[in-house]
Motif scaffolding. Sequence first.
Motif, PDB file in Angstrom:
ATOM      1  N   ASN A 280      26.223  -0.663  23.255  1.00 23.90           N
ATOM      2  CA  ASN A 280      27.609  -0.190  23.210  1.00 23.90           C
ATOM      3  C   ASN A 280      27.987   0.310  21.819  1.00 23.90           C
ATOM      4  N   VAL A 281      27.549  -0.397  20.783  1.00 25.11           N
ATOM      5  CA  VAL A 281      27.866   0.005  19.408  1.00 25.11           C
ATOM      6  C   VAL A 281      27.132   1.290  19.035  1.00 25.11           C
ATOM      7  N   VAL A 282      25.823   1.331  19.264  1.00 26.12           N
ATOM      8  CA  VAL A 282      25.057   2.509  18.824  1.00 26.12           C
ATOM      9  C   VAL A 282      25.362   3.747  19.658  1.00 26.12           C
ATOM     10  N   SER A 283      25.799   3.575  20.884  1.00 24.71           N
ATOM     11  CA  SER A 283      26.129   4.721  21.728  1.00 24.71           C
ATOM     12  C   SER A 283      27.361   5.464  21.226  1.00 24.71           C
ATOM     13  N   GLN A 284      28.189   4.790  20.459  1.00 24.16           N
ATOM     14  CA  GLN A 284      29.384   5.417  19.902  1.00 24.16           C
ATOM     15  C   GLN A 284      29.081   6.213  18.634  1.00 24.16           C
ATOM     16  N   SER A 285      27.852   6.114  18.145  1.00 19.72           N
ATOM     17  CA  SER A 285      27.442   6.790  16.918  1.00 19.72           C
ATOM     18  C   SER A 285      26.692   8.079  17.240  1.00 19.72           C
ATOM     19  N   ASP A 286      26.838   9.076  16.371  1.00 20.49           N
ATOM     20  CA  ASP A 286      26.106  10.335  16.517  1.00 20.49           C
ATOM     21  C   ASP A 286      24.710  10.266  15.913  1.00 20.49           C
ATOM     22  N   VAL A 287      24.390   9.158  15.274  1.00 15.64           N
ATOM     23  CA  VAL A 287      23.112   8.985  14.578  1.00 15.64           C
ATOM     24  C   VAL A 287      22.001   8.698  15.594  1.00 15.64           C
ATOM     25  N   ASP A 288      20.849   9.341  15.407  1.00 11.29           N
ATOM     26  CA  ASP A 288      19.675   9.032  16.226  1.00 11.29           C
ATOM     27  C   ASP A 288      19.085   7.722  15.731  1.00 11.29           C
ATOM     28  N   ILE A 289      18.783   6.832  16.680  1.00  8.95           N
ATOM     29  CA  ILE A 289      18.295   5.498  16.342  1.00  8.95           C
ATOM     30  C   ILE A 289      17.023   5.221  17.127  1.00  8.95           C
ATOM     31  N   ASP A 290      15.997   4.773  16.405  1.00  5.12           N
ATOM     32  CA  ASP A 290      14.743   4.349  17.029  1.00  5.12           C
ATOM     33  C   ASP A 290      14.579   2.861  16.817  1.00  5.12           C
ATOM     34  N   LEU A 291      13.981   2.197  17.811  1.00  2.62           N
ATOM     35  CA  LEU A 291      13.631   0.794  17.698  1.00  2.62           C
ATOM     36  C   LEU A 291      12.132   0.675  17.876  1.00  2.62           C
ATOM     37  N   ALA A 292      11.488  -0.096  17.005  1.00  2.00           N
ATOM     38  CA  ALA A 292      10.037  -0.275  17.068  1.00  2.00           C
ATOM     39  C   ALA A 292       9.691  -1.747  17.121  1.00  2.00           C
ATOM     40  N   SER A 293       8.759  -2.055  18.009  1.00  2.00           N
ATOM     41  CA  SER A 293       8.224  -3.410  18.121  1.00  2.00           C
ATOM     42  C   SER A 293       6.734  -3.265  18.369  1.00  2.00           C
ATOM     43  N   GLY A 294       5.945  -3.700  17.382  1.00  2.00           N
ATOM     44  CA  GLY A 294       4.503  -3.489  17.499  1.00  2.00           C
ATOM     45  C   GLY A 294       4.203  -2.009  17.502  1.00  2.00           C
ATOM     46  N   ARG A 295       3.469  -1.547  18.495  1.00  2.00           N
ATOM     47  CA  ARG A 295       3.129  -0.127  18.564  1.00  2.00           C
ATOM     48  C   ARG A 295       4.073   0.671  19.459  1.00  2.00           C
ATOM     49  N   TYR A 296       5.124   0.021  19.954  1.00  2.00           N
ATOM     50  CA  TYR A 296       6.067   0.683  20.857  1.00  2.00           C
ATOM     51  C   TYR A 296       7.289   1.175  20.101  1.00  2.00           C
ATOM     52  N   LEU A 297       7.728   2.384  20.432  1.00  2.00           N
ATOM     53  CA  LEU A 297       8.894   3.006  19.827  1.00  2.00           C
ATOM     54  C   LEU A 297       9.789   3.513  20.947  1.00  2.00           C
ATOM     55  N   VAL A 298      11.077   3.107  20.929  1.00  2.00           N
ATOM     56  CA  VAL A 298      12.007   3.534  21.973  1.00  2.00           C
ATOM     57  C   VAL A 298      13.297   4.031  21.345  1.00  2.00           C
ATOM     58  N   ASP A 299      14.057   4.772  22.133  1.00  2.00           N
ATOM     59  CA  ASP A 299      15.380   5.239  21.742  1.00  2.00           C
ATOM     60  C   ASP A 299      16.305   4.031  21.678  1.00  2.00           C
ATOM     61  N   GLY A 300      16.991   3.852  20.572  1.00  2.00           N
ATOM     62  CA  GLY A 300      17.876   2.706  20.391  1.00  2.00           C
ATOM     63  C   GLY A 300      19.107   2.727  21.269  1.00  2.00           C
ATOM     64  N   LYS A 301      19.374   3.845  21.928  1.00  2.00           N
ATOM     65  CA  LYS A 301      20.534   3.943  22.813  1.00  2.00           C
ATOM     66  C   LYS A 301      20.157   3.744  24.273  1.00  2.00           C
ATOM     67  N   SER A 302      18.892   3.444  24.536  1.00  2.00           N
ATOM     68  CA  SER A 302      18.388   3.264  25.897  1.00  2.00           C
ATOM     69  C   SER A 302      18.255   1.778  26.222  1.00  2.00           C
TER      70      SER A 302
END
Length: 77
Positions: free
Chosen positions: A19-41
């Motif tokens: 909810n917080v990051v979806s209100q931002s125009d900034v692109d956000i990535d989240l990484a855990s180990g070798r996985y990278l996902v969109d922080g708004k997903s």
Amino acid sequence: MNSAKIRLSTIADVRDFVNVVSQSDVDIDLASGRYLVDGKSIMGIFSLDLMSPITLTAHTDDASELFAALDRFIIKE
């Protein structure tokens, strides 16, 4: 780019984080180990290992406002 380690321990944490990051125009990535996902997903976040710290990367030069809004999730070192 700015990075921080975060922890999303509960389903409510994931919902509130998205909810917080979806209100931002900034692109956000989240990484855990070798996985990278969109922080708004929300589905992408649930595919990560939530028991371990997650690396948040904000693709902006000034992420201070975003990091202030996400302060409760950021792991203080």
